[in-house]
Write a protein that holds these residues in place. Structure first.
Motif, PDB file in Angstrom:
ATOM      1  N   PRO A 166     -33.249  -4.888  -6.198  1.00 23.44           N
ATOM      2  CA  PRO A 166     -31.814  -4.721  -5.913  1.00 23.44           C
ATOM      3  C   PRO A 166     -31.166  -3.806  -6.947  1.00 23.44           C
ATOM      4  O   PRO A 166     -31.565  -3.772  -8.120  1.00 23.44           O
ATOM      5  CB  PRO A 166     -31.259  -6.146  -6.019  1.00 23.44           C
ATOM      6  N   GLN A 167     -30.164  -3.074  -6.506  1.00 26.25           N
ATOM      7  CA  GLN A 167     -29.405  -2.188  -7.375  1.00 26.25           C
ATOM      8  C   GLN A 167     -27.922  -2.453  -7.162  1.00 26.25           C
ATOM      9  O   GLN A 167     -27.507  -2.996  -6.128  1.00 26.25           O
ATOM     10  CB  GLN A 167     -29.710  -0.716  -7.070  1.00 26.25           C
ATOM     11  N   TYR A 168     -27.136  -2.064  -8.127  1.00 25.01           N
ATOM     12  CA  TYR A 168     -25.700  -2.119  -7.919  1.00 25.01           C
ATOM     13  C   TYR A 168     -25.329  -1.126  -6.830  1.00 25.01           C
ATOM     14  O   TYR A 168     -25.865  -0.013  -6.774  1.00 25.01           O
ATOM     15  CB  TYR A 168     -24.950  -1.844  -9.218  1.00 25.01           C
ATOM     16  N   THR A 169     -24.428  -1.510  -5.956  1.00 19.62           N
ATOM     17  CA  THR A 169     -24.124  -0.723  -4.777  1.00 19.62           C
ATOM     18  C   THR A 169     -23.625   0.671  -5.128  1.00 19.62           C
ATOM     19  O   THR A 169     -23.997   1.657  -4.474  1.00 19.62           O
ATOM     20  CB  THR A 169     -23.082  -1.463  -3.915  1.00 19.62           C
ATOM     21  N   VAL A 170     -22.776   0.772  -6.124  1.00 15.89           N
ATOM     22  CA  VAL A 170     -22.264   2.085  -6.519  1.00 15.89           C
ATOM     23  C   VAL A 170     -23.411   3.020  -6.894  1.00 15.89           C
ATOM     24  O   VAL A 170     -23.453   4.184  -6.465  1.00 15.89           O
ATOM     25  CB  VAL A 170     -21.264   1.934  -7.678  1.00 15.89           C
ATOM     26  N   GLU A 171     -24.352   2.513  -7.676  1.00 20.93           N
ATOM     27  CA  GLU A 171     -25.455   3.357  -8.116  1.00 20.93           C
ATOM     28  C   GLU A 171     -26.381   3.698  -6.952  1.00 20.93           C
ATOM     29  O   GLU A 171     -26.894   4.830  -6.858  1.00 20.93           O
ATOM     30  CB  GLU A 171     -26.192   2.674  -9.262  1.00 20.93           C
ATOM     31  N   ALA A 172     -26.598   2.752  -6.050  1.00 17.23           N
ATOM     32  CA  ALA A 172     -27.399   3.034  -4.856  1.00 17.23           C
ATOM     33  C   ALA A 172     -26.734   4.099  -3.994  1.00 17.23           C
ATOM     34  O   ALA A 172     -27.410   4.951  -3.392  1.00 17.23           O
ATOM     35  CB  ALA A 172     -27.606   1.751  -4.052  1.00 17.23           C
TER      36      ALA A 172
END
Length: 388
Positions: free
Chosen positions: A143-149
């Motif tokens: 999982p990644q932070y949405t902004v970074e994804a």
């Protein structure tokens, strides 16, 4: 004939054209002061302090790789002589080159993605190296932070015409689309479980909406079309616009499960003059709905701030032309962000719980006297970039 975004703004609302021009002038005058000595890096923030005689002083604090990359993304739309004036004699491509050279030491996925995005948009010859660093930091199935994804997807969309990124592009696109919770049109703060405590996993911020909708719109526009991605961007944009405040406010925290607002404040200047316009313009450029009325309403907040008008003794301008800053936000001044925490936990228990007495105790009349480079980077990207 191509029409610039500023020309279109002038046709729709001439008074706002003057405001946009004023803000862009502040950005170009303020950014050089945010460069650190040597002109190779940007400060994290400029903090303002007012002396007893009423005069202001500004102090550079910290350093930020991601803010530098965002600045390069915006400055590239200026004529070359003005790029060099902002970036201590360098063009946006040359400045991006410094960021690319720094990538071996970059460990944050978002920072790397923004550098790769800037490399793609400036046509930097080491774009492949930048993308390789993104790939190394973006662990599969993690999982990644949405902004970074979202920044990863925007970088890959920008690179599609120059480098073969199709496998990574498809994975990044699918990850964003899968991140949504149920039928909600909004995006969560992370693309999967494990990064956030259970009691705030449902709370997402405005950036968690604008960057994904922008990335998905750009993904649609970058190839032969992607109706599913465009539809997701449309749904997200429509929801945040429907929730926009009467004074043009773009609210800060949302319930990603229900698509409602958890806590409206702070109201950030960058959302009003830059981030919302950037995302919604990119959506329109991709063939999506024109949310120009919401953009204009949000921009107008910069000089007509209802939160401050309600308390004349506390009223102050959000734009200080002579200092080259726009103050960062209007907020409640509540200790340790108590209102957000209370409402976030309350929404976890009952999505409709509002805890309205908190609005009377903590009124949004405080101004955060900081200004950060990315605020001006996205402003330039929004208003100087694109043709409609």
């Amino acid at each position: 004939m191509t029409i610039t975004r500023l020309t279109a703004l002038g046709r729709e609302e001439p008074s706002l054209l003057a405001l946009a021009g004023r803000l862009l002038a502040v950005a170009e005058s303020g950014l050089p002061r945010m460069l650190l000595p040597g002109g190779e890096a940007f400060a994290f923030t400029m903090a303002g302090r007012r002396a007893p005689d009423g005069s202001w002083s500004l102090e550079r604090r910290g350093t930020s790789t991601r803010y530098a990359a965002i600045t390069a993304l915006g400055v590239r739309f200026l004529p070359e002589d003005r790029q060099r004036a902002v970036l201590a004699g360098r063009t946006a491509e040359e400045f991006t080159g410094l960021l690319v050279e720094s990538l071996p030491a970059v460990t944050n996925l978002g920072d790397a993605a923004l550098i790769a995005w800037a490399a793609a948009e400036t046509g930097h010859p080491k774009l492949s190296d930048a993308l390789a660093r993104v790939d190394a930091l973006d662990e599969e199935h993690r999982p990644q932070y949405t902004v970074e994804a979202a920044w990863v997807l925007s970088a890959l969309a920008a690179a599609r015409g120059a480098v073969d990124v199709e496998r990574r592009f498809s994975a990044a696109r699918d990850r964003l689309l899968r991140a949504r919770l149920g039928d909600s049109p909004l995006f969560p703060h992370a693309t999967g479980p494990g990064l956030l405590p259970w009691y705030r996993a449902h709370v997402s911020c405005f950036a968690d909406q604008t960057y994904p909708l922008q990335a998905l719109a750009r993904a649609h526009a970058s190839g032969d079309g992607d109706p599913e991605a465009l539809a997701a961007a449309e749904a997200c944009a429509a929801r945040i616009c429907a929730l926009q405040g009467d004074g043009g406010q773009w609210w800060w925290h949302y319930d990603a499960r229900t698509g409602g607002v958890v806590e409206g404040y702070p109201v950030y200047s960058v959302h009003q003059h830059a981030m919302a316009p950037t995302a919604l313009f990119d959506l329109a450029d991709a063939g999506g709905t024109d949310f120009g009325a919401a953009i204009r309403k949000g921009l107008g907040w910069m000089t007509d701030v209802p939160e401050l008008a309600a308390r004349p003794e506390r009223r102050e301008p959000m734009i200080l032309d002579e200092l080259g800053v726009t103050w960062r936000k209007v907020h409640r001044g509540d200790p340790r962000k108590a209102v957000r925490a209370a409402r976030g936990l309350g929404a976890r228990v009952s999505p409709k719980l509002r805890l309205t007495p908190l609005d009377r105790v903590y009124r949004p009349v405080s101004v955060d006297r900081e200004c950060r480079p990315y605020e001006f980077g996205w402003m330039l990207y929004a208003w100087e970039g694109g043709r409609i």
